[in-house]
Design a protein around this motif. Structure first.
Motif, PDB file in Angstrom:
ATOM      1  N   UNK A  37      15.116  14.183  -2.485  1.00  0.00           N
ATOM      2  CA  UNK A  37      14.507  14.779  -3.675  1.00  0.00           C
ATOM      3  C   UNK A  37      13.580  13.820  -4.403  1.00  0.00           C
ATOM      4  N   UNK A  38      13.744  12.522  -4.175  1.00  0.00           N
ATOM      5  CA  UNK A  38      13.011  11.534  -4.974  1.00  0.00           C
ATOM      6  C   UNK A  38      11.928  10.772  -4.219  1.00  0.00           C
ATOM      7  N   UNK A  39      12.090  10.576  -2.926  1.00  0.00           N
ATOM      8  CA  UNK A  39      11.212   9.662  -2.202  1.00  0.00           C
ATOM      9  C   UNK A  39       9.753  10.127  -2.196  1.00  0.00           C
ATOM     10  N   UNK A  40       9.508  11.366  -1.817  1.00  0.00           N
ATOM     11  CA  UNK A  40       8.131  11.853  -1.777  1.00  0.00           C
ATOM     12  C   UNK A  40       7.491  11.927  -3.160  1.00  0.00           C
ATOM     13  N   UNK A  41       8.200  12.430  -4.200  1.00  0.00           N
ATOM     14  CA  UNK A  41       7.603  12.394  -5.544  1.00  0.00           C
ATOM     15  C   UNK A  41       7.265  10.984  -6.008  1.00  0.00           C
ATOM     16  N   UNK A  42       8.111  10.005  -5.676  1.00  0.00           N
ATOM     17  CA  UNK A  42       7.817   8.612  -6.025  1.00  0.00           C
ATOM     18  C   UNK A  42       6.549   8.141  -5.336  1.00  0.00           C
ATOM     19  N   UNK A  43       6.446   8.441  -4.053  1.00  0.00           N
ATOM     20  CA  UNK A  43       5.266   8.048  -3.291  1.00  0.00           C
ATOM     21  C   UNK A  43       4.011   8.714  -3.844  1.00  0.00           C
ATOM     22  N   UNK A  44       4.108  10.020  -4.147  1.00  0.00           N
ATOM     23  CA  UNK A  44       2.949  10.744  -4.679  1.00  0.00           C
ATOM     24  C   UNK A  44       2.467  10.138  -5.997  1.00  0.00           C
ATOM     25  N   UNK A  45       3.427   9.783  -6.862  1.00  0.00           N
ATOM     26  CA  UNK A  45       3.059   9.224  -8.154  1.00  0.00           C
ATOM     27  C   UNK A  45       2.379   7.873  -8.002  1.00  0.00           C
ATOM     28  N   UNK A  46       2.930   7.022  -7.133  1.00  0.00           N
ATOM     29  CA  UNK A  46       2.328   5.707  -6.903  1.00  0.00           C
ATOM     30  C   UNK A  46       0.919   5.860  -6.332  1.00  0.00           C
ATOM     31  N   UNK A  47       0.758   6.732  -5.353  1.00  0.00           N
ATOM     32  CA  UNK A  47      -0.550   6.927  -4.725  1.00  0.00           C
ATOM     33  C   UNK A  47      -1.579   7.418  -5.739  1.00  0.00           C
ATOM     34  N   UNK A  48      -1.160   8.323  -6.615  1.00  0.00           N
ATOM     35  CA  UNK A  48      -2.089   8.848  -7.621  1.00  0.00           C
ATOM     36  C   UNK A  48      -2.463   7.780  -8.652  1.00  0.00           C
ATOM     37  N   UNK A  49      -1.482   6.974  -9.050  1.00  0.00           N
ATOM     38  CA  UNK A  49      -1.745   5.961 -10.071  1.00  0.00           C
ATOM     39  C   UNK A  49      -2.743   4.912  -9.610  1.00  0.00           C
ATOM     40  N   UNK A  50      -2.713   4.564  -8.335  1.00  0.00           N
ATOM     41  CA  UNK A  50      -3.635   3.536  -7.835  1.00  0.00           C
ATOM     42  C   UNK A  50      -4.804   4.160  -7.070  1.00  0.00           C
ATOM     43  N   UNK A  51      -4.896   5.470  -7.131  1.00  0.00           N
ATOM     44  CA  UNK A  51      -5.994   6.207  -6.486  1.00  0.00           C
ATOM     45  C   UNK A  51      -6.131   5.829  -5.015  1.00  0.00           C
ATOM     46  N   UNK A  52      -4.998   5.895  -4.340  1.00  0.00           N
ATOM     47  CA  UNK A  52      -4.963   5.501  -2.932  1.00  0.00           C
ATOM     48  C   UNK A  52      -5.422   6.637  -2.022  1.00  0.00           C
ATOM     49  N   UNK A  53      -6.391   6.347  -1.195  1.00  0.00           N
ATOM     50  CA  UNK A  53      -6.795   7.262  -0.129  1.00  0.00           C
ATOM     51  C   UNK A  53      -5.880   6.974   1.060  1.00  0.00           C
ATOM     52  N   UNK A  54      -4.990   7.908   1.362  1.00  0.00           N
ATOM     53  CA  UNK A  54      -3.990   7.681   2.397  1.00  0.00           C
ATOM     54  C   UNK A  54      -4.594   7.301   3.737  1.00  0.00           C
ATOM     55  N   UNK A  55      -5.779   7.765   3.997  1.00  0.00           N
ATOM     56  CA  UNK A  55      -6.394   7.482   5.286  1.00  0.00           C
ATOM     57  C   UNK A  55      -6.855   6.034   5.418  1.00  0.00           C
ATOM     58  N   UNK A  56      -6.813   5.286   4.306  1.00  0.00           N
ATOM     59  CA  UNK A  56      -7.248   3.895   4.364  1.00  0.00           C
ATOM     60  C   UNK A  56      -6.099   2.938   4.693  1.00  0.00           C
ATOM     61  N   UNK A  57      -4.864   3.428   4.708  1.00  0.00           N
ATOM     62  CA  UNK A  57      -3.751   2.533   5.015  1.00  0.00           C
ATOM     63  C   UNK A  57      -3.790   2.186   6.504  1.00  0.00           C
ATOM     64  N   UNK A  58      -3.296   1.001   6.827  1.00  0.00           N
ATOM     65  CA  UNK A  58      -3.298   0.547   8.216  1.00  0.00           C
ATOM     66  C   UNK A  58      -1.989   0.843   8.924  1.00  0.00           C
ATOM     67  N   UNK A  59      -0.892   0.870   8.169  1.00  0.00           N
ATOM     68  CA  UNK A  59       0.403   1.129   8.780  1.00  0.00           C
ATOM     69  C   UNK A  59       1.456   1.439   7.729  1.00  0.00           C
ATOM     70  N   UNK A  60       2.580   1.950   8.194  1.00  0.00           N
ATOM     71  CA  UNK A  60       3.691   2.319   7.326  1.00  0.00           C
ATOM     72  C   UNK A  60       4.905   1.507   7.753  1.00  0.00           C
ATOM     73  N   UNK A  61       5.349   0.614   6.874  1.00  0.00           N
ATOM     74  CA  UNK A  61       6.513  -0.215   7.156  1.00  0.00           C
ATOM     75  C   UNK A  61       7.757   0.469   6.612  1.00  0.00           C
ATOM     76  N   UNK A  62       8.782   0.551   7.444  1.00  0.00           N
ATOM     77  CA  UNK A  62       9.999   1.266   7.075  1.00  0.00           C
ATOM     78  C   UNK A  62      11.217   0.375   7.256  1.00  0.00           C
ATOM     79  N   UNK A  63      12.102   0.373   6.254  1.00  0.00           N
ATOM     80  CA  UNK A  63      13.389  -0.296   6.431  1.00  0.00           C
ATOM     81  C   UNK A  63      14.144   0.479   7.502  1.00  0.00           C
ATOM     82  N   UNK A  64      14.271  -0.122   8.675  1.00  0.00           N
ATOM     83  CA  UNK A  64      14.747   0.604   9.847  1.00  0.00           C
ATOM     84  C   UNK A  64      16.228   0.494  10.122  1.00  0.00           C
TER      85      UNK A  64
END
Length: 235
Positions: A37-64
């Motif tokens: 319930x929280x992870x995607x809304x957190x990500x959306x808020x962070x991306x909007x605050x820094x005006x991140x274009x998702x297509x500019x990221x190089x990779x997604x690091x995940x605690x595996x």
């Protein structure tokens, strides 16, 4: 280079963006809420605050992993969904490696701990004075055995992670070496550490496709273990 970091391996839910060795944004919550319930809304808020274009990221690091089975599955599903949609690679960052990485610059032996229940912890041993050095890769084991091993090593130890408050007294009673506990702002999972360490792995070519990413649970789930115990009782 822009790396998105995700960590939902424990009660902590955390997302971060690291660009060119600088932390751009991090949103971390350590509270009893459902990560789904929280992870995607957190990500959306962070991306909007820094005006991140998702297509500019190089990779997604995940605690595996290791960590909560549910939390790891949610983090994996989120990362895979983003990776597939954006056609970006995923970077597997061992959870305890990232925890140790938060203590960059420490001269002590680092011992991150996650509560695995039944007197068990997920743990590992590290140095991180000028870069992460894995002394002993993450494993699942008994707290008393960990204390015995640390006593034999004879090094000053710094503990961190959600396993510390659970087994703090047991550690204090059994340890014969000098030890300290990390302060509040450095003693839990951080997506910033996941992203920063993930960036180092990315430079080394340590990444996989979104479809090929799999978490590392280290041991079977409690439900699986209980099912096997019942089967053994009936044999």
């Amino acid at each position: 280079m822009i790396i998105l970091g995700i960590d939902s391996s424990s009660l902590v839910a955390s997302v971060a963006i690291v660009a060119d060795d600088q932390l751009i944004a991090e949103y971390t919550v350590n509270y009893k809420k459902t990560h789904s319930q929280t992870l995607l809304p957190m990500f959306d808020q962070v991306a909007r605050m820094v005006e991140l274009d998702l297509h500019t990221i190089d990779g997604i690091a995940v605690a595996g992993g290791p960590g909560s089975f549910t939390g790891l599955r949610i983090g994996t599903a989120t990362a895979k969904g983003l990776g597939l949609a954006l056609e970006k690679p995923l970077i597997h960052v061992p959870t305890l490696d990232a925890l140790a990485y938060t203590m960059w610059g420490s001269n002590m032996l680092l011992c991150p701990m996650m509560d695995a229940r039944r007197n068990q912890v997920y743990t590992g041993l590290y140095h991180c004075h000028s870069g992460l050095e894995v002394v002993k890769p993450q494993w699942a084991g008994d707290v008393e055995e960990l204390v015995e091993e640390l006593n034999e090593m004879g090094r000053q130890v710094l503990f961190l992670g959600d396993g510390v408050p659970v087994y703090r007294q047991q550690l204090m009673n059994g340890l014969k070496v000098p030890y300290e506990f990390a302060p509040a702002h450095r003693n839990r999972q951080s997506a910033a550490a996941v992203a920063a360490l993930g960036g180092e792995y990315f430079k080394q070519g340590k990444w996989v496709s979104a479809s090929g990413f799999q978490p590392d649970y280290l041991r079977k789930s409690q439900a699986e273990r209980e099912r096997e115990e019942r089967q053994q009782e009936h044999e």
